[in-house]
Design a protein around this motif. Structure first.
Motif, PDB file in Angstrom:
ATOM      1  N   GLU A 184     -12.352   2.360   3.804  1.00 53.12           N
ATOM      2  CA  GLU A 184     -13.632   3.068   4.494  1.00 53.12           C
ATOM      3  C   GLU A 184     -14.792   2.358   4.802  1.00 53.12           C
ATOM      4  O   GLU A 184     -15.815   2.943   4.976  1.00 53.12           O
ATOM      5  N   SER A 185     -14.482   1.135   5.092  1.00 49.14           N
ATOM      6  CA  SER A 185     -15.499   0.430   5.899  1.00 49.14           C
ATOM      7  C   SER A 185     -14.904  -0.641   6.689  1.00 49.14           C
ATOM      8  O   SER A 185     -13.756  -0.858   6.898  1.00 49.14           O
ATOM      9  N   ALA A 186     -15.653  -1.351   7.574  1.00 48.90           N
ATOM     10  CA  ALA A 186     -15.461  -2.324   8.620  1.00 48.90           C
ATOM     11  C   ALA A 186     -14.775  -3.553   7.993  1.00 48.90           C
ATOM     12  O   ALA A 186     -13.535  -3.928   8.352  1.00 48.90           O
ATOM     13  N   LEU A 187     -15.113  -3.811   7.043  1.00 52.65           N
ATOM     14  CA  LEU A 187     -14.562  -5.026   6.124  1.00 52.65           C
ATOM     15  C   LEU A 187     -12.928  -4.686   5.570  1.00 52.65           C
ATOM     16  O   LEU A 187     -12.185  -5.575   5.575  1.00 52.65           O
ATOM     17  N   ALA A 188     -12.806  -3.404   5.214  1.00 53.59           N
ATOM     18  CA  ALA A 188     -11.868  -2.990   4.656  1.00 53.59           C
ATOM     19  C   ALA A 188     -10.578  -3.050   5.961  1.00 53.59           C
ATOM     20  O   ALA A 188      -9.483  -3.446   5.587  1.00 53.59           O
ATOM     21  N   VAL A 189     -10.923  -2.476   6.964  1.00 49.86           N
ATOM     22  CA  VAL A 189     -10.277  -2.407   8.245  1.00 49.86           C
ATOM     23  C   VAL A 189      -9.751  -3.827   8.473  1.00 49.86           C
ATOM     24  O   VAL A 189      -8.594  -4.324   8.887  1.00 49.86           O
ATOM     25  N   GLU A 190     -10.660  -4.671   8.482  1.00 47.90           N
ATOM     26  CA  GLU A 190     -10.441  -6.269   8.805  1.00 47.90           C
ATOM     27  C   GLU A 190      -9.332  -6.562   7.895  1.00 47.90           C
ATOM     28  O   GLU A 190      -8.612  -7.435   8.097  1.00 47.90           O
ATOM     29  N   HIS A 191      -9.272  -6.375   6.614  1.00 49.42           N
ATOM     30  CA  HIS A 191      -8.500  -6.691   5.451  1.00 49.42           C
ATOM     31  C   HIS A 191      -7.243  -5.995   5.456  1.00 49.42           C
ATOM     32  O   HIS A 191      -6.746  -5.990   4.279  1.00 49.42           O
ATOM     33  N   ALA A 192      -6.890  -5.117   6.432  1.00 48.63           N
ATOM     34  CA  ALA A 192      -6.080  -4.086   6.112  1.00 48.63           C
ATOM     35  C   ALA A 192      -4.624  -4.492   5.651  1.00 48.63           C
ATOM     36  O   ALA A 192      -3.914  -4.302   4.791  1.00 48.63           O
ATOM     37  N   HIS A 193      -3.986  -5.598   6.293  1.00 47.47           N
ATOM     38  CA  HIS A 193      -2.696  -6.073   6.078  1.00 47.47           C
ATOM     39  C   HIS A 193      -2.698  -6.904   4.732  1.00 47.47           C
ATOM     40  O   HIS A 193      -1.960  -6.645   3.909  1.00 47.47           O
ATOM     41  N   THR A 194      -3.691  -7.550   4.251  1.00 44.11           N
ATOM     42  CA  THR A 194      -4.038  -8.212   3.226  1.00 44.11           C
ATOM     43  C   THR A 194      -4.098  -7.322   1.962  1.00 44.11           C
ATOM     44  O   THR A 194      -3.215  -7.328   0.878  1.00 44.11           O
ATOM     45  N   ILE A 195      -4.690  -6.163   2.206  1.00 40.43           N
ATOM     46  CA  ILE A 195      -4.659  -5.203   1.212  1.00 40.43           C
ATOM     47  C   ILE A 195      -3.354  -4.348   1.063  1.00 40.43           C
ATOM     48  O   ILE A 195      -2.781  -4.332  -0.053  1.00 40.43           O
ATOM     49  N   ALA A 196      -2.750  -4.334   2.385  1.00 42.49           N
ATOM     50  CA  ALA A 196      -1.335  -3.631   2.143  1.00 42.49           C
ATOM     51  C   ALA A 196      -0.089  -4.331   1.503  1.00 42.49           C
ATOM     52  O   ALA A 196       0.656  -3.787   0.986  1.00 42.49           O
ATOM     53  N   THR A 197      -0.298  -5.837   1.574  1.00 46.14           N
ATOM     54  CA  THR A 197       0.646  -6.774   0.948  1.00 46.14           C
ATOM     55  C   THR A 197       0.055  -7.188  -0.410  1.00 46.14           C
ATOM     56  O   THR A 197       0.600  -8.127  -1.119  1.00 46.14           O
ATOM     57  N   ALA A 198      -1.070  -6.454  -1.081  1.00 49.15           N
ATOM     58  CA  ALA A 198      -1.718  -7.409  -2.000  1.00 49.15           C
ATOM     59  C   ALA A 198      -0.926  -7.065  -3.427  1.00 49.15           C
ATOM     60  O   ALA A 198      -0.756  -8.093  -4.350  1.00 49.15           O
ATOM     61  N   HIS A 199       0.002  -5.975  -3.482  1.00 48.25           N
ATOM     62  CA  HIS A 199       0.752  -5.918  -4.621  1.00 48.25           C
ATOM     63  C   HIS A 199       2.012  -4.969  -4.700  1.00 48.25           C
ATOM     64  O   HIS A 199       1.888  -4.009  -3.612  1.00 48.25           O
ATOM     65  N   HIS A 200       3.099  -5.080  -5.094  1.00 44.28           N
ATOM     66  CA  HIS A 200       4.178  -4.208  -4.964  1.00 44.28           C
ATOM     67  C   HIS A 200       4.056  -2.960  -5.136  1.00 44.28           C
ATOM     68  O   HIS A 200       4.850  -1.992  -4.762  1.00 44.28           O
TER      69      HIS A 200
END
Length: 247
Positions: free
Chosen positions: A94-110
């Protein structure tokens, strides 16, 4: 919440975040705990506001997934996964920072099963005035989800429940960007969303032609009408037929 179970949605989302007034949080949490004390015929996800919600809900038999609002870092995923180790997690960016981290978030945990944009907050964060200003962020999340092996993100809600023509046009645009399906805030939106995202009769026909032509031939080939077919086209055709076969 009970009425929502019979409206035809694939998943019902209970919102304990923005939809609840600050002085009603405890009541809403208690009501949701009661609602999820037993399984339901439709998967139920809860959009949680804080860790108290996670702790209260994590072990309930009626809970199928947690929607995590305002995720910005992989650490946000880790904190919830520790408290809800067996629950599917869906990150809302929901923020610019979140979009920048999208792949890191997507792969953060199984336990992460999907990404989605929270477009109202993102629009405010970016100062975007027109809907097209969010297209890059939408595409970024589609790419991040695919790269992480997740399902395509669902489109964000369309806030005007009376404007069904506008909803339909918006869904067509979302589908062209690689989004799949959409969150709804009223049952009248569901048929419009399903029609927009379900393959058309012509798309199904073309997919069947591709599969038939490629049957037993692993190389590239051209159809009689001049369309070129290779492995990627065949894979897309199979996805089309799988989607068309849904209820």
């Amino acid at each position: 919440m009970t009425k929502a179970l019979s409206c035809g949605a694939d998943v019902v989302i209970v919102d304990l975040e923005d939809a609840v007034a600050p002085d009603r949080k405890e009541y809403a949490r208690a009501a949701t705990v009661e609602f999820l004390a037993a399984p339901h015929p439709v998967p139920v996800h809860v959009r949680v506001a804080d860790e108290r919600d996670v702790v209260a809900l994590a072990a309930l038999p009626g809970l199928s997934g947690l929607r995590l609002a305002k995720v910005t870092h992989a650490s946000d995923i880790h904190r919830v996964a520790v408290r809800a180790p067996d629950i599917a997690l869906y990150a809302l960016l929901e923020s610019a920072l979140a979009v920048e981290h999208a792949h890191t978030i997507a792969t953060a945990h199984h336990a992460v099963r999907g990404l989605a944009l929270g477009e109202a907050d993102l629009r405010a964060d970016l100062g975007v005035r027109h809907d097209s200003g969010l297209d890059w962020a939408r595409s970024r999340v589609v790419v991040a989800a695919r790269a992480a092996g997740l399902a395509p993100p669902a489109q964000s809600v369309f806030p005007d429940i009376r404007d069904l023509d506008g909803l339909a046009a918006s869904c067509v645009h979302g589908r062209s960007l690689g989004l799949l399906g959409r969150a709804a805030i009223h049952p009248r939106q569901l048929p419009v969303i399903e029609r927009a995202y379900r393959p058309t009769a012509r798309e199904v026909e073309e997919a069947e032609e591709v599969i038939e032509a490629a049957n037993g031939d692993e190389g590239a080939l051209a159809l009689a009408d001049g369309r070129f077919v290779d492995a990627a086209i065949v894979a897309a055709a199979r996805r089309t037929l799988t989607l068309a076969a849904r209820r």
